[in-house]
Enzyme design. Sequence first.
Site, mmCIF file in Angstrom:
data_model
loop_
_atom_site.group_PDB
_atom_site.id
_atom_site.type_symbol
_atom_site.label_atom_id
_atom_site.label_comp_id
_atom_site.label_asym_id
_atom_site.label_seq_id
_atom_site.Cartn_x
_atom_site.Cartn_y
_atom_site.Cartn_z
ATOM 1 N N THR A 50 0.823 -1.202 0.000
ATOM 2 C CA THR A 50 0.000 0.000 0.000
ATOM 3 C C THR A 50 0.859 1.254 0.000
ATOM 4 O O THR A 50 0.426 2.321 -0.450
ATOM 5 C CB THR A 50 -0.959 -0.001 1.202
ATOM 6 N N TYR A 138 4.860 -12.530 5.177
ATOM 7 C CA TYR A 138 3.678 -12.020 4.490
ATOM 8 C C TYR A 138 3.334 -12.962 3.351
ATOM 9 O O TYR A 138 4.079 -13.066 2.370
ATOM 10 C CB TYR A 138 3.980 -10.606 3.990
ATOM 11 N N LYS A 166 1.476 -12.364 8.391
ATOM 12 C CA LYS A 166 0.401 -11.580 7.783
ATOM 13 C C LYS A 166 -0.234 -12.459 6.724
ATOM 14 O O LYS A 166 0.405 -12.831 5.740
ATOM 15 C CB LYS A 166 0.926 -10.276 7.172
ATOM 16 N N VAL A 206 -3.498 -6.402 9.891
ATOM 17 C CA VAL A 206 -2.693 -5.434 9.154
ATOM 18 C C VAL A 206 -3.602 -4.955 8.039
ATOM 19 O O VAL A 206 -3.788 -5.618 7.026
ATOM 20 C CB VAL A 206 -1.396 -6.034 8.595
#
Length: 296
Positions: A50, A138, A166, A206
Amino acid sequence: MQIKPPFGRLITAMVTPFNKSGEIDWAGIEKIASHLVATGHDGIAVNGTTGEAPTTSDDEKDQIIKTVRKVVGDKIKIIAGAGNNETSHSVEQAKRAAKAGADGLLVVTPYYNKPPQAGIEAHFRAMADATDLPVMIYDIPGRTGIEIESDTIVRLAEHKNIAALKDAKGNPAATSWVIKRSSIPVYSGDDILNLPLLSVGAVGFVSVCGHTVGAQLRVMLDAWFSGDANKALEVHQQLLPVFTGTFRTQGAILTKAALNLMGLPGGFTRLPLVDATDAQISQLKIDLQAGGVKLK
């Protein structure tokens, strides 16, 4: 047994605001970080998807960490994205992030080259060995082209510096088994699955939508962990338009547009991302207002 959250429960993956000419809006970063502190966050993840990390230089990444630290002090944790598809450069990024003042590292599966599970495991171990910082691995196969298989996650969870996962795999069944087998702290990495993943043992989020509905996500978390599942469900259902609306196109694009609509400095994107169109912004307004977001 309740698994402890190593980075707190509510983390948002922060955008990197750029001005029209493509330079980082440093004052904008400070304002967005302050906004996240004010809406109940335990942590901020910078230099991630992001944050448009593939488009920022190593020096810019270091300065982003330092700028956010200047704003948040020791009030909340900073987790820095420090990974790409080449291990030696990723290790260097990890070391730089530690030197810049990060509290933890967010490390994505190497993308594009589609390594076998042995290569994925070796990559994460190299990252975990690079510094003393705790690592959140992740798993987002929709972006990387390959998943971290459950057996690999279970083995990695034994590493002393691998502190969390994540999870943006979109497979709560697999996540359930990983939590049962390893007790690794799992953070939902897909906002619309926040509540479902809490129900199978996740410790927090998250988020991307934390930019716009962080206070409500805090309410959801507090309700769930105090035993009020009905309240958590009520918040989840209230926020469905935001969860859906934010991802009608790439999440950073519409998150920046949403921040701009809220009077915050979301700014512009860097290529290859492009800014939201007028039609996308019009639909986004409908989605945000349906979810209770107040716009300027």
